[in-house]
Design a protein around this motif. Structure first.
Motif, PDB file in Angstrom:
ATOM      1  N   LEU A  43     -12.077   1.181  28.557  1.00  0.00           N
ATOM      2  CA  LEU A  43     -13.519   1.258  28.768  1.00  0.00           C
ATOM      3  C   LEU A  43     -13.910   2.499  29.552  1.00  0.00           C
ATOM      4  N   ASP A  44     -13.057   2.946  30.487  1.00  0.00           N
ATOM      5  CA  ASP A  44     -13.317   4.214  31.161  1.00  0.00           C
ATOM      6  C   ASP A  44     -13.279   5.362  30.146  1.00  0.00           C
ATOM      7  N   HIS A  45     -12.301   5.316  29.266  1.00  0.00           N
ATOM      8  CA  HIS A  45     -12.201   6.333  28.212  1.00  0.00           C
ATOM      9  C   HIS A  45     -13.452   6.309  27.343  1.00  0.00           C
ATOM     10  N   PHE A  46     -13.885   5.110  26.959  1.00  0.00           N
ATOM     11  CA  PHE A  46     -15.084   4.971  26.133  1.00  0.00           C
ATOM     12  C   PHE A  46     -16.318   5.504  26.863  1.00  0.00           C
ATOM     13  N   ARG A  47     -16.449   5.181  28.147  1.00  0.00           N
ATOM     14  CA  ARG A  47     -17.615   5.621  28.905  1.00  0.00           C
ATOM     15  C   ARG A  47     -17.690   7.143  28.984  1.00  0.00           C
ATOM     16  N   LEU A  48     -16.567   7.796  29.173  1.00  0.00           N
ATOM     17  CA  LEU A  48     -16.544   9.260  29.210  1.00  0.00           C
ATOM     18  C   LEU A  48     -16.963   9.846  27.863  1.00  0.00           C
ATOM     19  N   LEU A  49     -16.420   9.302  26.780  1.00  0.00           N
ATOM     20  CA  LEU A  49     -16.776   9.800  25.459  1.00  0.00           C
ATOM     21  C   LEU A  49     -18.255   9.589  25.164  1.00  0.00           C
ATOM     22  N   LEU A  50     -18.780   8.421  25.549  1.00  0.00           N
ATOM     23  CA  LEU A  50     -20.184   8.121  25.294  1.00  0.00           C
ATOM     24  C   LEU A  50     -21.083   9.128  26.009  1.00  0.00           C
ATOM     25  N   GLU A  51     -20.754   9.436  27.241  1.00  0.00           N
ATOM     26  CA  GLU A  51     -21.536  10.410  28.002  1.00  0.00           C
ATOM     27  C   GLU A  51     -21.487  11.784  27.344  1.00  0.00           C
ATOM     28  N   ALA A  99     -25.043   9.035  29.315  1.00  0.00           N
ATOM     29  CA  ALA A  99     -24.956   7.582  29.446  1.00  0.00           C
ATOM     30  C   ALA A  99     -24.651   7.227  30.893  1.00  0.00           C
ATOM     31  N   THR A 100     -25.082   6.042  31.311  1.00  0.00           N
ATOM     32  CA  THR A 100     -24.907   5.646  32.705  1.00  0.00           C
ATOM     33  C   THR A 100     -24.831   4.126  32.814  1.00  0.00           C
ATOM     34  N   ILE A 101     -24.407   3.631  33.972  1.00  0.00           N
ATOM     35  CA  ILE A 101     -24.356   2.185  34.202  1.00  0.00           C
ATOM     36  C   ILE A 101     -25.770   1.612  34.208  1.00  0.00           C
ATOM     37  N   GLN A 102     -25.949   0.490  33.534  1.00  0.00           N
ATOM     38  CA  GLN A 102     -27.234  -0.194  33.489  1.00  0.00           C
ATOM     39  C   GLN A 102     -27.599  -0.743  34.870  1.00  0.00           C
ATOM     40  N   ALA A 103     -28.833  -0.493  35.283  1.00  0.00           N
ATOM     41  CA  ALA A 103     -29.353  -1.105  36.509  1.00  0.00           C
ATOM     42  C   ALA A 103     -30.187  -2.327  36.140  1.00  0.00           C
ATOM     43  N   ILE A 104     -29.963  -3.419  36.850  1.00  0.00           N
ATOM     44  CA  ILE A 104     -30.758  -4.642  36.679  1.00  0.00           C
ATOM     45  C   ILE A 104     -31.302  -5.015  38.046  1.00  0.00           C
ATOM     46  N   THR A 117      -9.143  -8.755  24.918  1.00  0.00           N
ATOM     47  CA  THR A 117     -10.028  -7.615  24.688  1.00  0.00           C
ATOM     48  C   THR A 117     -10.641  -7.135  25.989  1.00  0.00           C
ATOM     49  N   MET A 118     -11.170  -5.922  25.966  1.00  0.00           N
ATOM     50  CA  MET A 118     -11.994  -5.386  27.046  1.00  0.00           C
ATOM     51  C   MET A 118     -13.308  -4.972  26.404  1.00  0.00           C
ATOM     52  N   SER A 119     -14.433  -5.361  27.029  1.00  0.00           N
ATOM     53  CA  SER A 119     -15.695  -5.216  26.322  1.00  0.00           C
ATOM     54  C   SER A 119     -16.849  -4.861  27.245  1.00  0.00           C
ATOM     55  N   CYS A 120     -17.931  -4.394  26.615  1.00  0.00           N
ATOM     56  CA  CYS A 120     -19.192  -4.162  27.304  1.00  0.00           C
ATOM     57  C   CYS A 120     -20.307  -4.100  26.269  1.00  0.00           C
ATOM     58  N   PHE A 121     -21.522  -3.921  26.728  1.00  0.00           N
ATOM     59  CA  PHE A 121     -22.664  -3.668  25.863  1.00  0.00           C
ATOM     60  C   PHE A 121     -23.179  -2.264  26.117  1.00  0.00           C
ATOM     61  N   VAL A 122     -23.855  -1.710  25.113  1.00  0.00           N
ATOM     62  CA  VAL A 122     -24.528  -0.414  25.238  1.00  0.00           C
ATOM     63  C   VAL A 122     -25.999  -0.606  24.901  1.00  0.00           C
ATOM     64  N   PRO A 150     -31.151   8.418  27.862  1.00  0.00           N
ATOM     65  CA  PRO A 150     -29.741   8.090  28.112  1.00  0.00           C
ATOM     66  C   PRO A 150     -29.403   6.686  27.614  1.00  0.00           C
ATOM     67  N   LEU A 151     -28.186   6.512  27.154  1.00  0.00           N
ATOM     68  CA  LEU A 151     -27.662   5.183  26.865  1.00  0.00           C
ATOM     69  C   LEU A 151     -27.238   4.545  28.186  1.00  0.00           C
ATOM     70  N   SER A 152     -27.135   3.213  28.189  1.00  0.00           N
ATOM     71  CA  SER A 152     -26.638   2.515  29.378  1.00  0.00           C
ATOM     72  C   SER A 152     -25.574   1.530  28.936  1.00  0.00           C
ATOM     73  N   TYR A 153     -24.729   1.116  29.886  1.00  0.00           N
ATOM     74  CA  TYR A 153     -23.686   0.155  29.547  1.00  0.00           C
ATOM     75  C   TYR A 153     -23.513  -0.846  30.687  1.00  0.00           C
ATOM     76  N   TRP A 154     -23.136  -2.055  30.303  1.00  0.00           N
ATOM     77  CA  TRP A 154     -22.941  -3.153  31.255  1.00  0.00           C
ATOM     78  C   TRP A 154     -22.124  -4.250  30.568  1.00  0.00           C
ATOM     79  N   SER A 155     -21.657  -5.185  31.361  1.00  0.00           N
ATOM     80  CA  SER A 155     -20.987  -6.382  30.823  1.00  0.00           C
ATOM     81  C   SER A 155     -21.677  -7.623  31.399  1.00  0.00           C
TER      82      SER A 155
END
Length: 257
Positions: A102-110, A117-122, A239-244, A252-257
């Motif tokens: 998921l770290d690899h995915f987050r870097l590629l997404l950015e 892309a960044t972490i979703q704030a709630i 699995t390892m997962s998140c949402f975008v 920007p895209l955001s991601y969270w689980s």
């Protein structure tokens, strides 16, 4: 006549736009994460002392609290946010000095998305990213869809699209497949999911497509469409997962689980 199912093999800005717009049906990148690291990471997740069963299904366990577990409860929300960053670090430590998928995915997404892309704030607080799930053989799940807005007290997320992201660390010998109906739930089915874990499979017919990932594969699909996991046979599914989250091509895209 229904259009043929279309799956992209590349994670690019174009494939993400097409997936959000429902012009393609999934992104499936084989061998996204090395198989030897997938096996080692899977063993460490499945044997972790903090692995916690979902309240509705003991055969489903997770490492890292997902926002789905908050359930519009203030105490659960407080726990979720207070543990978010520490949980990311704890899971990262399982493979350090290697990188989690998921770290690899987050870097590629950015890098591939023009606005980043960044972490979703709630509620002004950082979200957790990177739930690790262990599904025991034979566990059954209900078809469902995922929308962040349905989980929020005010029902407003600001998102115009939401994708699910899964990296498959260990697949059972058979089963554990991703089933995609490629259709949205009816308003009644969407309402049912506020108090249940999914909808009656008999109402849906057969899924439009079934994806059989291999260890190390990355799959993205539109989480607002109905999907499910078939029961695994002969082994765990890890699995390892998140949402975008998507707000527009220039946002920007955001991601969270």
């Amino acid at each position: 006549m229904l259009k043929a199912v279309e799956i992209s093999k590349e994670l690019t800005a174009d494939s993400i736009r097409k997936l959000v717009a429902k012009n393609i049906d999934a992104i499936h990148v084989p061998g996204f994460y090395p198989s030897d690291l997938s096996a080692e990471f899977s063993r460490r997740i499945a044997g972790h002392s903090d692995l916690e069963a979902y309240k509705v299904q003991n055969a489903l366990k997770r490492l890292g609290m997902g926002y789905v577990d908050v359930g519009k409860d203030a105490d659960n929300a407080s726990r979720y946010h207070s543990e978010a960053v520490r949980s990311i670090w704890g899971i990262r430590d399982l493979v350090y000095p290697r990188m989690t998928p998921l770290d690899h995915f987050r870097l590629l997404l950015e890098e591939v998305w023009p606005a980043g892309a960044t972490i979703q704030a709630i509620d002004g607080q950082k979200s957790f990213v990177g739930t690790c799930r262990v599904i025991e053989p034979g566990a059954t799940m209900l078809p469902h869809n995922d929308r962040l807005a349905r989980m929020l007290v005010d029902g407003q997320s600001g998102l115009t699209g939401q994708l699910a992201v899964n990296v498959y660390l260990d697949m059972p010998p058979s089963g554990g497949d991703l089933e995609l109906w490629l259709s949205e739930p009816t308003p009644e089915q969407d309402k049912i999911q506020e108090t249940s874990d999914g909808v009656d499979r008999s109402e849906l017919g057969e899924p439009r497509t079934v994806i059989r990932p291999q260890n190390g594969d990355l799959v993205l699909f539109n989480s607002q469409l109905i999907h499910c996991v078939s029961p695994g046979v002969g082994g765990q599914r890890v699995t390892m997962s998140c949402f975008v989250g998507y707000r527009g091509d220039d946002e920007p895209l955001s991601y969270w689980s």
